[in-house]
Design an enzyme around this catalytic site. Structure first.
Site, short mmCIF file in Angstrom:
data_model
loop_
_atom_site.label_atom_id
_atom_site.label_comp_id
_atom_site.label_asym_id
_atom_site.label_seq_id
_atom_site.Cartn_x
_atom_site.Cartn_y
_atom_site.Cartn_z
N ASP A 10 -23.56 17.19 40.37
CA ASP A 10 -23.51 17.82 38.85
C ASP A 10 -22.80 16.69 38.06
O ASP A 10 -22.19 15.77 38.74
CB ASP A 10 -22.86 19.15 38.66
N SER A 11 -22.78 16.92 36.65
CA SER A 11 -21.93 15.88 35.91
C SER A 11 -20.52 16.00 36.00
O SER A 11 -19.81 15.23 35.53
CB SER A 11 -22.50 16.06 34.36
N CYS A 73 -27.20 20.79 39.08
CA CYS A 73 -27.48 20.13 37.91
C CYS A 73 -28.76 20.72 37.17
O CYS A 73 -29.73 19.99 37.45
CB CYS A 73 -27.14 18.70 37.58
N GLU A 151 -15.11 21.36 30.34
CA GLU A 151 -14.50 20.44 31.15
C GLU A 151 -13.15 20.11 30.40
O GLU A 151 -12.24 19.60 31.30
CB GLU A 151 -15.31 19.16 31.01
N CYS A 183 -27.09 26.22 32.57
CA CYS A 183 -26.27 25.04 32.74
C CYS A 183 -25.01 25.38 33.67
O CYS A 183 -24.51 26.53 33.25
CB CYS A 183 -25.83 24.39 31.46
N HIS A 185 -22.06 24.65 33.83
CA HIS A 185 -20.93 24.90 33.10
C HIS A 185 -20.66 26.10 32.60
O HIS A 185 -19.61 26.64 32.33
CB HIS A 185 -20.71 23.60 32.15
N1 DGL Z 1 -24.05 21.13 34.26
C1 DGL Z 1 -25.20 20.26 34.00
C2 DGL Z 1 -26.23 21.20 33.71
O1 DGL Z 1 -26.41 22.07 34.61
C3 DGL Z 1 -25.35 19.14 32.97
C4 DGL Z 1 -24.16 19.68 31.84
C5 DGL Z 1 -24.08 18.13 30.90
O2 DGL Z 1 -23.28 17.19 31.63
O3 DGL Z 1 -24.42 18.03 30.13
O4 DGL Z 1 -27.40 20.95 33.09
#
Ligand code: DGL
Length: 266
Positions: A10-11, A73, A151, A183, A185
């Site tokens: 993931d990011s 992600c 984050e 997402c 996050h």
């Molecule tokens: N957490 C990721 C997702 O599920 C990417 C979030 C990001 O870096 O913008 O889309």
């Protein structure tokens, strides 16, 4: 092949919300987690940039001889998966495509999706869910600020709470039956989200995603037959911040910094 590692990426810390579930239910695997903290946030990047980034991550996993890659992600699943899926000989599990049937099977009439700009612009959840349930109305809202909130551990700041409330209130006004946290996050924000809506309104796709992966690995006879391994964590920048922000989902105590590609500008 069975005893080869599983890559998951993931990011940043978001994918740990998937990894922690997977690790709990399937502990006897050799996991390699990559958090692309250098290129965070993914949500504001173009499709071409996301394909380039994902390709370098797939190449990294290929060099580690993985048997499967979990695209925890949503953003890269929505934008890069279709282009890259046939170029690699390991299994690839993209989150959006893997969980949408399960959501559609619930026969909801109206649901909401919170996700990044790139996921929303690709209409990834809407298209995938309506493929299985064309009568489901899907309202899509981009919440681009939320990745940085997670984050940088800003979830208790007044500004963050205001922003989260605004999006939830707007979605509630549409009388949706569920809201997909599209997402990885966003499940980190469950405590704040629950201040403005009942917690069971939100769908964390990680649960059905992990069930899907485990079933598929079983059916493909790819489960590890050997022993328990220590998961390994890699990031492309700032391991300290990654370790600090990880705590809600998995206690990462060591992350190695590696460079896969140069920073891709927003
Ligand atoms: N957490 C990721 C997702 O599920 C990417 C979030 C990001 O870096 O913008 O889309």
């Amino acid at each position: 092949m069975n005893n080869c590692p599983i890559g998951i990426f993931d990011s940043g810390v978001g994918g740990l919300s998937v990894f922690s579930q997977l690790f709990q239910l399937l502990p006897n695997e050799d996991y390699i987690y990559f958090g692309d903290t250098l290129n965070l946030p993914y949500g504001n990047k173009t499709k071409e940039q996301l394909i380039e980034i994902t390709e370098s991550i797939f190449d990294f996993f290929k060099s580690k001889n993985v048997k499967a890659v979990v695209m925890a992600c949503n953003t890269t699943s929505a934008t890069a998966y279709a282009t890259l899926k046939s170029y690699y000989n390991f299994k690839i599990y993209p989150v959006v495509q893997s969980v949408s049937k399960c959501i559609a099977d619930e026969n909801y009439k109206k649901i909401g999706v919170f996700a990044t700009n790139a996921t929303i612009n690709a209409h990834a959840y809407k298209n995938e869910i309506q493929k299985y349930n064309p009568n489901c109305i899907v309202y899509e809202t981009a919440c681009p600020e939320w990745v940085n909130i997670v984050e940088n551990e800003l979830q208790d700041d007044e500004k963050s709470i205001k922003n989260i409330k605004l999006h939830v209130d707007e979605m509630l006004s549409k009388k949706v039956e569920k809201i997909v946290l599209g997402c990885t996050h966003y499940p980190y924000l469950t405590d704040v989200l629950s201040q403005f809506a009942p917690p069971n309104l939100f769908i964390n796709p990680a649960y059905s995603f992990v069930r899907y992966i485990i079933n598929d690995l079983k059916n493909s006879e790819l489960l590890n037959t050997k022993r328990t391994f220590e998961p390994k964590f890699y990031v492309s920048s700032n391991p300290k911040q990654f370790i600090s922000a990880s705590k809600l989902f998995y206690n990462v105590d060591n992350a190695m910094e590696i460079s896969l590609s140069s920073k891709v500008k927003n």
